[in-house]
Design a protein around this motif. Structure first.
Motif: not given
Length: 133
Positions: A18-20, A26-29
């Protein structure tokens, strides 16, 4: 890897945690939040450039019509009918060809269209109203 009847079986620990997945999301956002405002800004810049070009083309057609006929056209549609324009261009800000503001010549000059301005409400990026272009 274990094999059972010639088939490979996956270990229970394989896959994404889930963390990955949250890090990737987050990077995509973050990338989207940087790209989207630039995209909309480029659309606005393109609309303003198109408006300036459309006004220039119509004013040039009016001038050519006046040079050929010693009078101004009665309407923008006359420019299309007499082949000075292929079609009345739409105002890119309002997305319609019906929003052009017609400036008529003075009383002693024949014709109905002396100049054309945009009927779009609002201000351009440089702070001037579209209607003043």
């Amino acid at each position: 890897m274990k094999q059972q009847n010639g088939k490979r079986l996956r270990k229970p620990g394989w896959g994404f945690t889930l963390i990955e997945l949250m890090v990737v999301m987050s990077i995509i956002a973050l990338l989207i939040s940087i790209a989207v405002p630039r995209y909309f800004q480029s659309i606005d810049n393109a609309k303003e450039a198109t408006l300036k070009h459309s006004l220039s083309v119509m004013r040039e057609a009016i001038d050519k019509f006046y040079g050929d006929n010693q009078r101004y056209p009665a309407s923008i549609e006359e420019l299309v009918a007499r082949k000075y324009l292929r079609a009345v261009p739409p105002d890119p800000i309002t997305d319609t060809a019906q929003s052009w503001i017609i400036i008529t010549p003075d009383a002693e000059t024949a014709g109905g269209v002396y100049d054309v301005k945009s009927g779009a409400p609002g201000l351009a990026k440089d702070g001037t109203p579209y209607a003043e272009w």
